[in-house]
Design a protein around this motif. Structure first.
Motif, short mmCIF file in Angstrom:
data_model
loop_
_atom_site.label_atom_id
_atom_site.label_comp_id
_atom_site.label_asym_id
_atom_site.label_seq_id
_atom_site.Cartn_x
_atom_site.Cartn_y
_atom_site.Cartn_z
N ALA A 18 -11.85 18.85 65.50
CA ALA A 18 -10.85 19.90 65.66
C ALA A 18 -11.39 21.06 66.48
N LEU A 19 -12.66 21.44 66.22
CA LEU A 19 -13.28 22.51 67.00
C LEU A 19 -13.40 22.13 68.47
N MET A 20 -13.81 20.90 68.73
CA MET A 20 -14.00 20.48 70.12
C MET A 20 -12.68 20.39 70.88
N THR A 21 -11.63 19.87 70.24
CA THR A 21 -10.35 19.83 70.92
C THR A 21 -9.79 21.23 71.14
N VAL A 80 -19.55 13.42 74.01
CA VAL A 80 -19.07 14.79 73.81
C VAL A 80 -20.14 15.82 74.17
N LEU A 81 -21.42 15.44 74.08
CA LEU A 81 -22.47 16.36 74.51
C LEU A 81 -22.44 16.57 76.02
N CYS A 82 -22.28 15.49 76.77
CA CYS A 82 -22.14 15.61 78.22
C CYS A 82 -20.90 16.43 78.58
N GLY A 83 -19.80 16.18 77.89
CA GLY A 83 -18.58 16.94 78.14
C GLY A 83 -18.75 18.42 77.86
N GLY A 112 -11.42 19.30 84.17
CA GLY A 112 -10.62 18.12 83.86
C GLY A 112 -11.46 16.96 83.36
N ALA A 113 -12.56 16.67 84.09
CA ALA A 113 -13.44 15.57 83.67
C ALA A 113 -14.06 15.86 82.31
N ALA A 114 -14.44 17.11 82.06
CA ALA A 114 -15.05 17.47 80.78
C ALA A 114 -14.04 17.34 79.64
N ALA A 115 -12.82 17.80 79.85
CA ALA A 115 -11.82 17.76 78.77
C ALA A 115 -11.54 16.34 78.32
N GLY A 116 -11.63 15.38 79.23
CA GLY A 116 -11.39 14.00 78.86
C GLY A 116 -12.43 13.42 77.93
N THR A 177 -19.71 26.69 75.64
CA THR A 177 -20.93 25.89 75.54
C THR A 177 -21.65 26.13 74.22
N VAL A 178 -21.74 27.39 73.82
CA VAL A 178 -22.42 27.74 72.57
C VAL A 178 -21.72 27.09 71.36
N LEU A 179 -20.42 26.97 71.41
CA LEU A 179 -19.67 26.37 70.30
C LEU A 179 -19.69 24.84 70.34
N LEU A 180 -19.60 24.28 71.53
CA LEU A 180 -19.41 22.84 71.65
C LEU A 180 -20.68 22.04 71.43
N VAL A 181 -21.80 22.53 71.93
CA VAL A 181 -23.03 21.74 71.83
C VAL A 181 -23.42 21.46 70.37
#
Length: 392
Positions: A18-21, A80-83, A112-116, A177-181
């Motif tokens: 949920a956080l990542m989306t 998801v880490l690469c994204g 766009g590529a990252a969101a996928g 970036t700080v939240l997603l990684v």
């Protein structure tokens, strides 16, 4: 081989998803908030800036299928880490773009590529962690996207008001970036992969039941089924219908004379309604069947999208945001639920990635087309307010 339903760590996966989306979709759709100040500061046309969003959806379409296949093969964590890293880098680079073409390419391709990398892999992963409460788990992951207008959009608007659009986009990129990684590092596959597909809910056709007792489909076989074609085409049409109104909702409200921060609240209300719609329609899908609920939701969404040519006042915009948000938000997780019922968890990342790819092509159709459509709707208003801010 099965496992107990709903293990505790499954809810960690749901929270991380949920956080990542939320962050990824919010960062991408935050361009709607940047649209007006970018156009004013750089003399870039709104159609030109909207093209960056179109490129994003096209890049996401290609990337969704590739990320989904990689997730099935190597696991979701590396995907998801690469994204996460790509999303942050794209926003940082786009904030320093010196020309419209440079911005279109940096924002469009990177974001766009990252969101996928997030939506299809995390939806597939959440469904694989649960035997029961699967619809709720998938709906909650999808609900992260509904939280984006309530979090990322106001955050971006506050930064724009304080610093202008370039520093604001830079800060959004660093924060993402700080939240997603850390969230990406929490993801992992379930300890035991389900080999048995649960019987379909009422109203769902029989292919899922056939999968229970028959041989498992390969990816190639799944992509050739009429069930895949129906889901993919429905998702495509759904996204064509809602992407234009969503992307231009803030600018349309400003063009109707609504103050900028209030206009963002219209968009935020649609996101809040979408959050509620995901949970509401997810619960209804468990009781009535995902297919029938999806059809009803698509009908309401189509009516809501068409109604934007009729509204001008703030109260009308708020009311329509509620109806439209419930409909468009509520149907989004149902595609993953139906795909899981039809094809099972083993190849779901690849199959749902392919479905999401076609949906992204639909999303790409909306922003550029919606720019001219909503401009004409605003110019056609009988209100005395000036619809300035719609440059050619």
């Amino acid at each position: 081989m099965t496992r107990s339903s709903g293990p505790a760590y499954g809810w960690v996966i749901v929270a991380a998803g949920a956080l990542m989306t939320c962050v990824s979709m919010g960062s991408m759709f935050s361009l709607a908030v940047f649209l007006q100040p970018m156009s004013a500061d750089n003399d870039w046309s709104r159609t030109g800036i909207s093209t960056a969003m179109t490129i994003s959806f096209l890049a996401m379409a290609v990337a969704s299928f590739l990320w989904g296949a990689l997730s099935d093969r190597f696991g979701p964590r590396i995907v998801v880490l690469c994204g996460s890293l790509m999303l942050g880098l794209g926003l940082v680079l786009a904030s320093d773009a010196s020309s419209l073409v440079e911005f279109q390419l940096l924002f469009g391709l990177f974001i766009g590529a990252a969101a996928g990398a997030f939506y299809a892999p995390m939806m597939a992963l959440a469904s694989a962690w649960f035997d029961q409460n699967r619809s709720l788990a998938v709906a909650l992951v999808s609900a992260g996207g509904g939280m984006a207008p309530l979090t990322v959009a106001p955050f971006a608007r506050l930064l724009i008001d304080a610093y202008s659009w370039r520093p604001a986009m830079l800060i959004v990129g660093i924060t993402a970036t700080v939240l997603l990684v850390p969230a990406a590092l929490l993801t992992r596959r379930p300890p035991v992969v389900l080999d048995i597909v649960a019987p379909p809910p009422p109203g769902v056709p029989t292919p899922a039941a056939a999968l229970v007792s028959g041989p498992r489909l390969s990816v190639t076989e799944a992509l050739r089924t009429p069930q895949f074609a129906a889901l993919a085409l429905a998702h495509f049409a759904c996204c064509v219908a809602h992407s234009g109104p969503l992307f231009h909702m803030v600018s349309f409200a400003i063009g109707c004379g609504i103050p900028a921060m209030t206009a963002v609240s219209v968009y935020s209300l649609a996101g809040l309604s979408g959050l509620g719609g995901r949970l509401l329609l997810g619960v209804l899908a468990d009781r009535l069947g995902a297919k029938s609920v999806l059809v009803a939701g698509l009908m309401v969404q189509a009516i809501g999208a068409g109604a934007y040519v009729l509204v001008r006042e703030l109260g009308e915009l708020y009311a329509l945001s509620v109806v439209f948000g419930i409909a468009y938000g509520g149907v989004m997780p149902l595609y993953a639920i139906l795909a899981r019922d039809f094809f099972g968890p083993r190849i779901l990342g690849t199959v749902f990635g392919a479905i999401s790819a076609l949906a992204s092509f639909g999303m790409a159709r909306g922003p550029a087309a919606g720019c001219s459509t909503l401009k004409q709707a605003t110019l056609g208003s009988t209100s005395a307010r000036s619809p300035s801010g719609w440059p050619q």
